[in-house]
Design a protein around this motif. Structure first.
Motif, PDB file in Angstrom:
ATOM      1  N   SER A 158      20.240  25.532  -0.497  1.00 13.53           N
ATOM      2  CA  SER A 158      20.554  26.499  -1.552  1.00 13.53           C
ATOM      3  C   SER A 158      21.361  25.888  -2.688  1.00 13.53           C
ATOM      4  CB  SER A 158      21.329  27.690  -0.972  1.00 13.53           C
ATOM      5  OG  SER A 158      22.532  27.256  -0.367  1.00 13.53           O
ATOM      6  N   ASP A 159      21.981  24.712  -2.446  1.00 19.55           N
ATOM      7  CA  ASP A 159      22.794  24.089  -3.494  1.00 19.55           C
ATOM      8  C   ASP A 159      23.069  22.644  -3.111  1.00 19.55           C
ATOM      9  OD1 ASP A 159      24.268  23.862  -5.818  1.00 19.55           O
ATOM     10  OD2 ASP A 159      26.056  24.869  -5.037  1.00 19.55           O
ATOM     11  N   LYS A 160      23.329  21.821  -4.106  1.00 22.13           N
ATOM     12  CA  LYS A 160      23.818  20.467  -3.887  1.00 22.13           C
ATOM     13  C   LYS A 160      24.891  20.200  -4.941  1.00 22.13           C
ATOM     14  CE  LYS A 160      21.200  16.977  -5.073  1.00 22.13           C
ATOM     15  NZ  LYS A 160      20.096  15.999  -5.240  1.00 22.13           N
ATOM     16  N   PHE A 161      25.954  19.525  -4.522  1.00 20.19           N
ATOM     17  CA  PHE A 161      27.088  19.372  -5.429  1.00 20.19           C
ATOM     18  C   PHE A 161      27.921  18.173  -4.987  1.00 20.19           C
ATOM     19  CE2 PHE A 161      28.095  22.280  -2.011  1.00 20.19           C
ATOM     20  CZ  PHE A 161      29.344  21.890  -1.571  1.00 20.19           C
ATOM     21  N   ASP A 163      35.317  15.665  -4.972  1.00 17.90           N
ATOM     22  CA  ASP A 163      36.245  14.596  -4.576  1.00 17.90           C
ATOM     23  C   ASP A 163      35.527  13.297  -4.272  1.00 17.90           C
ATOM     24  OD1 ASP A 163      38.335  16.459  -4.784  1.00 17.90           O
ATOM     25  OD2 ASP A 163      38.099  17.081  -2.693  1.00 17.90           O
ATOM     26  N   GLY A 164      34.514  13.003  -5.078  1.00 15.09           N
ATOM     27  CA  GLY A 164      33.809  11.743  -4.922  1.00 15.09           C
ATOM     28  C   GLY A 164      32.784  11.708  -3.807  1.00 15.09           C
ATOM     29  N   LYS A 165      32.540  12.842  -3.141  1.00 16.77           N
ATOM     30  CA  LYS A 165      31.560  12.891  -2.059  1.00 16.77           C
ATOM     31  C   LYS A 165      30.444  13.872  -2.419  1.00 16.77           C
ATOM     32  CE  LYS A 165      34.948  11.763   1.528  1.00 16.77           C
ATOM     33  NZ  LYS A 165      35.610  12.207   2.777  1.00 16.77           N
ATOM     34  N   ALA A 166      29.275  13.647  -1.833  1.00 18.66           N
ATOM     35  CA  ALA A 166      28.086  14.437  -2.147  1.00 18.66           C
ATOM     36  C   ALA A 166      27.767  15.387  -0.999  1.00 18.66           C
ATOM     37  CB  ALA A 166      26.899  13.522  -2.406  1.00 18.66           C
ATOM     38  N   TYR A 167      27.507  16.654  -1.345  1.00 16.34           N
ATOM     39  CA  TYR A 167      27.290  17.682  -0.334  1.00 16.34           C
ATOM     40  C   TYR A 167      26.028  18.491  -0.630  1.00 16.34           C
ATOM     41  CZ  TYR A 167      32.214  16.907   0.877  1.00 16.34           C
ATOM     42  OH  TYR A 167      33.407  16.347   1.254  1.00 16.34           O
ATOM     43  N   VAL A 168      25.502  19.097   0.440  1.00 19.38           N
ATOM     44  CA  VAL A 168      24.451  20.104   0.316  1.00 19.38           C
ATOM     45  C   VAL A 168      24.940  21.378   0.986  1.00 19.38           C
ATOM     46  CG1 VAL A 168      22.516  18.510   0.198  1.00 19.38           C
ATOM     47  CG2 VAL A 168      23.316  19.303   2.428  1.00 19.38           C
ATOM     48  N   ARG A 169      24.462  22.505   0.476  1.00 20.49           N
ATOM     49  CA  ARG A 169      24.720  23.797   1.106  1.00 20.49           C
ATOM     50  C   ARG A 169      23.368  24.378   1.513  1.00 20.49           C
ATOM     51  NH1 ARG A 169      27.497  26.169  -2.738  1.00 20.49           N
ATOM     52  NH2 ARG A 169      29.505  25.475  -1.876  1.00 20.49           N
ATOM     53  N   CYS A 170      23.286  24.886   2.731  1.00 19.41           N
ATOM     54  CA  CYS A 170      22.023  25.398   3.248  1.00 19.41           C
ATOM     55  C   CYS A 170      22.208  26.798   3.816  1.00 19.41           C
ATOM     56  CB  CYS A 170      21.489  24.480   4.358  1.00 19.41           C
ATOM     57  SG  CYS A 170      21.208  22.770   3.834  1.00 19.41           S
TER      58      CYS A 170
END
Length: 373
Positions: free
Chosen positions: A336-339, A342-349
């Motif tokens: 549902s999102d990627k962002f 703090d210098g790290k890469a995340y996904v939201r599902c």
């Protein structure tokens, strides 16, 4: 039926619970304190998650973790919220039934082989609502555990929420009484077997390649059986006791125990594998799973997808319907999102547990850290 089956939600009982907000559980012993090879192995089998990160030490050593790691939900066994020999959770209101309605987990790192964890645990909040299932007054109790490792560093937390309902009213109302328990043919079983044979997991996933809308799953679980449920619950301890331990539990908490068909008091845990007992006690179609089992499945839906280098950092699960004996579940979802933060890469599902009736029995929002290319 014994009077202990007819617990009531009262103003006095709620007031006693409100006085417990923020209070812990001194004197309780955690079910587990150390992440051993056996603990990891047993939990992997209890969930049905055969990731080499949990089971193959040579494989795991070559990943960023450098050793075996544990299924994320292992932290639930390492606090005093559900200690063996006690009334467990939720506390208070003797004889009033409890059903898991939601779980929130956060992890700041993976849980590794050799970790020794402790937790600060307490009642976090109470709220009163009307219940269509319970036919009247209901109470929601939320507990929190914050976990620390052997060096005093925070590992993560969990919040679990239960609804408290009066058994006599659920039995009278029979809100779900028209649901029929599943029955399967040999051809159905062969189809499920083939789907299990095709199950795979990702070994790598890079944030740069992920697109919003990408699909996760489906991951098959079930058909749910009493054996599978006992396998899962035995990993977490709490009410699976007998002999002197059961007798002492009865002495301390007589309203917790319910006489079985032979007149012997037992904890209410049989609602998770005994159809006739559950029908008699709650008026439900049959026995049903423990909420965190589906949370573990939802976690696997994420960890199977994020690959060996990914880190599940958060999941908030909501349990909407019962998962009955015989039910088949598919875990599925989408990004549902990627962002970046703090210098790290995340996904939201966003994830769902969908059963063979095409009902959504649980949903979850999860976040994971992924590597860049």
């Amino acid at each position: 039926m014994a009077d202990t089956e007819h617990g009531r939600i009262t103003d006095e009982g709620i007031a006693k619970l409100r006085a417990r907000i923020g209070q812990g559980f001194p004197g309780r012993r955690p079910w587990r304190t150390e992440v051993t090879r056996d603990a990891i192995y047993h939990l992997a089998l209890a969930i049905g998650d055969l990731s080499p990160l949990y089971l193959d030490e040579d494989y795991a050593r070559k990943t960023r973790w450098g050793t075996l790691i544990a299924p994320p939900i292992i932290v639930q066994t390492m606090d005093t919220l559900r200690a063996v020999g006690h009334s467990g959770l939720p506390e208070g209101l003797p004889g009033v039934h409890s059903i898991w309605t939601g779980s929130l987990y956060e992890w700041e790192r993976v849980v590794k082989l050799g970790d020794r964890l402790r937790a600060d645990c307490y009642l976090k909040s109470l709220s009163e609502k009307e219940s269509t299932f319970g036919g009247g007054r209901a109470l929601y109790q939320t507990y929190e555990a914050v976990y620390y490792d052997q060096d005093g560093r925070r590992v993560g937390l969990r919040n679990d929420t239960w609804i408290r309902i009066e058994r006599s009213k659920t039995r009278e109302k029979k809100k779900y009484g028209e649901t029929a328990l599943a029955e399967w043919t040999p051809e159905d079983i062969a189809r499920f077997q083939e789907e299990y044979r095709r199950q795979t997991r990702a070994t790598e996933r890079y944030w740069d390649d992920v697109k919003v809308g990408d699909a996760l799953g489906p991951l098959l679980k079930g058909p749910l059986t009493p054996t599978a449920e006992i396998a899962f619950e035995s990993f977490f301890g709490i009410y699976l006791v007998g002999n002197l331990v059961a007798a002492r539990l009865y002495d301390k908490h007589p309203a917790l125990m319910i006489p079985n068909e032979q007149g012997v008091p037992e904890p209410p845990q049989r609602v998770h594998w005994d159809n006739a007992f559950t029908q008699r006690l709650l008026g439900l179609p049959g026995a049903y799973d423990l909420g965190p089992e589906r949370c573990a499945w939802l976690c696997q839906g994420m960890t199977d997808w994020i690959g060996d280098q990914g880190l599940l950092t958060r999941i908030e699960a909501r349990y909407h319907k019962f998962n009955y004996m015989g039910d088949v579940t598919w875990v599925k979802g989408q990004v549902s999102d990627k962002f970046e933060r703090d210098g790290k890469a995340y996904v939201r599902c966003e994830l769902q547990c969908v059963n063979h009736r095409d009902e959504v029995t649980a949903t979850a929002t999860a976040e994971a850290e992924l590597p860049h290319r």
